[in-house]
Design a protein around this motif. Structure first.
Motif, PDB file in Angstrom:
ATOM      1  N   TYR A  74       0.799  -1.231   0.000  1.00 32.61           N
ATOM      2  CA  TYR A  74       0.000   0.000   0.000  1.00 32.61           C
ATOM      3  C   TYR A  74       0.833   1.285   0.000  1.00 32.61           C
ATOM      4  O   TYR A  74       0.529   2.224  -0.756  1.00 32.61           O
ATOM      5  CB  TYR A  74      -0.945   0.019   1.200  1.00 32.61           C
ATOM      6  N   PRO A  75       1.880   1.412   0.842  1.00 32.61           N
ATOM      7  CA  PRO A  75       2.623   2.681   0.856  1.00 32.61           C
ATOM      8  C   PRO A  75       3.186   3.073  -0.502  1.00 32.61           C
ATOM      9  O   PRO A  75       3.014   4.217  -0.944  1.00 32.61           O
ATOM     10  CB  PRO A  75       3.735   2.419   1.880  1.00 32.61           C
ATOM     11  N   SER A  76       3.866   2.142  -1.174  1.00 35.54           N
ATOM     12  CA  SER A  76       4.429   2.476  -2.494  1.00 35.54           C
ATOM     13  C   SER A  76       3.322   2.682  -3.518  1.00 35.54           C
ATOM     14  O   SER A  76       3.439   3.528  -4.410  1.00 35.54           O
ATOM     15  CB  SER A  76       5.392   1.377  -2.952  1.00 35.54           C
ATOM     16  N   TYR A  77       2.231   1.923  -3.399  1.00 34.94           N
ATOM     17  CA  TYR A  77       1.102   2.090  -4.315  1.00 34.94           C
ATOM     18  C   TYR A  77       0.519   3.495  -4.205  1.00 34.94           C
ATOM     19  O   TYR A  77       0.264   4.167  -5.207  1.00 34.94           O
ATOM     20  CB  TYR A  77       0.034   1.033  -4.003  1.00 34.94           C
ATOM     21  N   ILE A  78       0.325   3.947  -2.974  1.00 38.75           N
ATOM     22  CA  ILE A  78      -0.262   5.272  -2.747  1.00 38.75           C
ATOM     23  C   ILE A  78       0.668   6.369  -3.263  1.00 38.75           C
ATOM     24  O   ILE A  78       0.242   7.285  -3.981  1.00 38.75           O
ATOM     25  CB  ILE A  78      -0.560   5.464  -1.245  1.00 38.75           C
ATOM     26  N   VAL A  79       1.950   6.292  -2.892  1.00 38.01           N
ATOM     27  CA  VAL A  79       2.907   7.329  -3.292  1.00 38.01           C
ATOM     28  C   VAL A  79       3.088   7.351  -4.804  1.00 38.01           C
ATOM     29  O   VAL A  79       3.046   8.417  -5.436  1.00 38.01           O
ATOM     30  CB  VAL A  79       4.265   7.114  -2.591  1.00 38.01           C
ATOM     31  N   LEU A  81       1.142   6.193  -7.214  1.00 38.79           N
ATOM     32  CA  LEU A  81      -0.049   6.615  -7.944  1.00 38.79           C
ATOM     33  C   LEU A  81      -0.217   8.127  -7.878  1.00 38.79           C
ATOM     34  O   LEU A  81      -0.485   8.780  -8.891  1.00 38.79           O
ATOM     35  CB  LEU A  81      -1.291   5.918  -7.377  1.00 38.79           C
ATOM     36  N   MET A  82      -0.039   8.699  -6.677  1.00 38.27           N
ATOM     37  CA  MET A  82      -0.175  10.155  -6.552  1.00 38.27           C
ATOM     38  C   MET A  82       0.922  10.885  -7.315  1.00 38.27           C
ATOM     39  O   MET A  82       0.685  11.931  -7.920  1.00 38.27           O
ATOM     40  CB  MET A  82      -0.161  10.550  -5.072  1.00 38.27           C
ATOM     41  N   ALA A 121       8.812  15.147  -5.950  1.00 41.36           N
ATOM     42  CA  ALA A 121       7.429  14.769  -5.652  1.00 41.36           C
ATOM     43  C   ALA A 121       7.372  13.440  -4.909  1.00 41.36           C
ATOM     44  O   ALA A 121       6.569  13.273  -3.982  1.00 41.36           O
ATOM     45  CB  ALA A 121       6.622  14.696  -6.949  1.00 41.36           C
ATOM     46  N   LYS A 122       8.233  12.488  -5.287  1.00 41.79           N
ATOM     47  CA  LYS A 122       8.248  11.195  -4.596  1.00 41.79           C
ATOM     48  C   LYS A 122       8.744  11.353  -3.164  1.00 41.79           C
ATOM     49  O   LYS A 122       8.165  10.775  -2.233  1.00 41.79           O
ATOM     50  CB  LYS A 122       9.132  10.205  -5.355  1.00 41.79           C
ATOM     51  N   MET A 123       9.801  12.134  -2.961  1.00 43.82           N
ATOM     52  CA  MET A 123      10.312  12.369  -1.607  1.00 43.82           C
ATOM     53  C   MET A 123       9.240  13.000  -0.724  1.00 43.82           C
ATOM     54  O   MET A 123       9.063  12.611   0.431  1.00 43.82           O
ATOM     55  CB  MET A 123      11.541  13.269  -1.662  1.00 43.82           C
ATOM     56  N   CYS A 124       8.524  13.974  -1.279  1.00 41.90           N
ATOM     57  CA  CYS A 124       7.451  14.624  -0.519  1.00 41.90           C
ATOM     58  C   CYS A 124       6.350  13.625  -0.186  1.00 41.90           C
ATOM     59  O   CYS A 124       5.793  13.644   0.915  1.00 41.90           O
ATOM     60  CB  CYS A 124       6.870  15.791  -1.323  1.00 41.90           C
ATOM     61  N   GLY A 125       6.035  12.750  -1.137  1.00 37.13           N
ATOM     62  CA  GLY A 125       4.994  11.765  -0.910  1.00 37.13           C
ATOM     63  C   GLY A 125       5.351  10.787   0.190  1.00 37.13           C
ATOM     64  O   GLY A 125       4.477  10.294   0.911  1.00 37.13           O
ATOM     65  N   PHE A 319      -9.331   6.951   3.083  1.00 35.89           N
ATOM     66  CA  PHE A 319      -8.665   7.963   3.906  1.00 35.89           C
ATOM     67  C   PHE A 319      -7.318   8.401   3.332  1.00 35.89           C
ATOM     68  O   PHE A 319      -6.810   9.461   3.705  1.00 35.89           O
ATOM     69  CB  PHE A 319      -8.511   7.457   5.335  1.00 35.89           C
ATOM     70  N   ALA A 320      -6.742   7.606   2.428  1.00 37.23           N
ATOM     71  CA  ALA A 320      -5.567   8.072   1.680  1.00 37.23           C
ATOM     72  C   ALA A 320      -5.997   8.900   0.479  1.00 37.23           C
ATOM     73  O   ALA A 320      -5.169   9.519  -0.183  1.00 37.23           O
ATOM     74  CB  ALA A 320      -4.724   6.889   1.225  1.00 37.23           C
ATOM     75  N   LYS A 321      -7.309   8.869   0.193  1.00 34.51           N
ATOM     76  CA  LYS A 321      -7.926   9.678  -0.876  1.00 34.51           C
ATOM     77  C   LYS A 321      -7.422   9.288  -2.271  1.00 34.51           C
ATOM     78  O   LYS A 321      -7.215  10.149  -3.126  1.00 34.51           O
ATOM     79  CB  LYS A 321      -7.713  11.171  -0.624  1.00 34.51           C
ATOM     80  N   ILE A 322      -7.234   7.998  -2.464  1.00 35.51           N
ATOM     81  CA  ILE A 322      -6.856   7.517  -3.787  1.00 35.51           C
ATOM     82  C   ILE A 322      -7.885   6.504  -4.255  1.00 35.51           C
ATOM     83  O   ILE A 322      -8.483   5.790  -3.448  1.00 35.51           O
ATOM     84  CB  ILE A 322      -5.447   6.879  -3.792  1.00 35.51           C
ATOM     85  N   PRO A 323      -8.145   6.421  -5.548  1.00 32.61           N
ATOM     86  CA  PRO A 323      -9.129   5.453  -6.047  1.00 32.61           C
ATOM     87  C   PRO A 323      -8.563   4.040  -6.060  1.00 32.61           C
ATOM     88  O   PRO A 323      -7.361   3.843  -6.236  1.00 32.61           O
ATOM     89  CB  PRO A 323      -9.401   5.949  -7.472  1.00 32.61           C
ATOM     90  N   ASP A 324      -9.438   3.087  -5.857  1.00 33.46           N
ATOM     91  CA  ASP A 324      -9.069   1.686  -6.011  1.00 33.46           C
ATOM     92  C   ASP A 324      -9.356   1.313  -7.461  1.00 33.46           C
ATOM     93  O   ASP A 324     -10.496   1.026  -7.829  1.00 33.46           O
ATOM     94  CB  ASP A 324      -9.876   0.810  -5.053  1.00 33.46           C
TER      95      ASP A 324
END
Length: 457
Positions: A74-79, A81-82, A121-125, A319-324
């Motif tokens: 999940y962490p890498s997926y969220i970062v 994708l965003m 952007a990745k570091m910030c994510g 709550f991570a505000k990303i689509p599945d």
């Protein structure tokens, strides 16, 4: 009465505001505070992104029982994708000052600006913030490079609209001794508004080795924030991720215990060890009328477990505000208007990211223009450059081109071109249009298109 230094430093996760000069004693205190309050958090977030979730460290008192430690991505997926949605398409820059935009583009090309923005952007994510140092290389050219938040400290002044007072970069240099001790010599670089100071750790504290002027007229270190709180993209849902990892691991343990279940025998007290060995070999068990045999297993409620994991999965995305994107409701032939609502939460996060990122990019442009003005004597104003973000979402290219055509007469040509799919560098596209004028698409007159649009409106 003003707050003491310790009171200021104890405000964890908030910017540090000091009007003091960066003395060696103050620098040492700031480094100690940074290591004490930030490094552990930064390392934890980096570990999660790389797949070293806390479940990896789980142990069991009974070492004979299964102890699966399954890590979700999940962490890498969220970062990722965003990051792709936010900066997957390059930032574009436009200006009416052609000389300025050419100078800036040369600097950007020399520094591979698109890749730099992607890394920032990745570091910030991951960690909620990142830094960039602008400097002059050995060829007297402007360079800028991303720096991890682990070893940068930004100190602001105490004005109503705070500006950077100074910045500290520290690292441990490798040496022959550090290979055995595990820690090298502390090196510190301090950036102020006009000078750069180089320190090294001595027996009695920091020792000044050298100093030089930098000509940027501002602190040449830029802070890129992910949001006002400086939090990573997945930081708010770590507890949900941990719960999902634990459930997945426990489910794997249950199935492993199921395959290693005990065979029980009832009313077969005369069974000897050699009989059991024979049973294992022949895979056949003969029972009399009163004898019973079965497996001692734990009942597994598959439906409850799957429902729980689905709820965790939904909450993580919510709550991570990303689509599945694997959800059936998200997939399929969805209309553009419907897709907007499905991506509404993500778009709000990206809009906030853009505002923070734009502010940092403007500071980068300001530093570059300041140095170019000092070097060439020519007046350059970074505010003459417009910064445009293009969200990397699936689009109907035909509709986007039609929209760009309709914008002619309302907006400038450069603004309209920024909306056209495939146009990453607006200034280069304008130059091509000027160069090919009269030979390219002679049947279309952009001015006439703009006039027609005015009449239809």
């Amino acid at each position: 009465m003003g707050a003491t230094l310790n009171e200021t430093l104890n405000k964890r996760s908030k910017p540090i505001h000091l009007d003091s000069e960066p003395t060696p004693e103050l620098i040492s205190q700031l480094i100690q505070h940074h290591q004490r309050n930030n490094l552990e958090r930064y390392q934890m977030l980096q570990d999660y992104y790389e797949g070293y979730n806390i479940i990896i460290n789980r142990t069991k008192k009974d070492s004979s029982k299964p102890n699966n430690r399954l890590v979700s991505g999940y962490p890498s997926y969220i970062v990722d994708l965003m990051q792709g949605y936010f900066i997957g398409k390059p930032v574009t820059y436009t200006s009416s000052d052609k000389d300025l935009i050419e100078e800036i583009q040369d600097v950007f090309n020399y520094n591979d600006e698109q890749d730099e923005n992607s890394e920032l952007a990745k570091m910030c994510g991951i960690k909620g913030k990142a830094y960039e140092i602008v400097y002059i290389d050995e060829d007297s050219k402007i360079r800028f490079n991303e720096i991890d938040a682990d070893y940068i400290i930004m100190v602001y002044d105490t004005k109503i609209n705070p500006e950077p007072n100074f910045a500290i970069r520290y690292y441990y240099g490798a040496s022959a001794d550090s290979l055995t001790s595990g820690k090298g010599t502390l090196n510190v670089t301090v950036y102020t508004k006009d000078r750069i100071y180089y320190y090294v750790q001595g027996d009695g504290g920091l020792v000044l080795l050298d100093e030089e002027e930098h000509y940027f007229q501002e602190v040449p270190v830029i802070e890129f924030l992910n949001n006002d709180e400086g939090m990573g993209d997945f930081e708010r849902v770590i507890s949900l991720i941990d719960a999902y990892d634990k459930t997945q691991s426990d489910t794997a343990n249950d199935f492993e215990e199921f395959t290693d279940a005990f065979l029980y025998l009832v009313n077969l007290n005369g069974t000897e060890d050699e009989d059991i060995e024979k049973l294992k070999e022949d895979k056949v068990l003969l029972l009399d009328e009163e004898g019973q045999a079965g497996w001692l297993i734990k009942d597994i409620n598959d439906s409850a477990i799957e429902n729980y994991k689905k709820r965790l999965n939904d909450d993580i995305h919510k709550f991570a505000k990303i689509p599945d994107i694997t959800d059936e409701k998200f997939m399929g032939n969805t209309s553009g208007e419907s897709m907007k609502y499905k991506l509404l939460a993500l778009d709000q996060v990206i809009a906030a990211k853009q505002r923070k990122f734009k502010r940092a990019l403007q500071k980068r442009l300001e530093l570059i223009c300041s140095y170019l003005q000092w070097k060439t004597g020519q007046e350059y104003d970074y505010r003459d450059i417009d910064i445009n973000f293009i969200v990397n979402r699936p689009v109907n290219e035909k509709e986007m081109v039609e929209m760009a055509i309709q914008m002619l007469g309302i907006t400038s040509l450069s603004t309209a071109l920024a909306k056209v799919p495939g146009v990453d560098d607006v200034e280069m596209e304008l130059a091509k249009i000027e160069e090919e004028k009269g030979t390219y698409r002679e049947d279309i007159d952009l001015d006439e298109i703009g006039d027609e649009d005015d009449e239809t409106r």
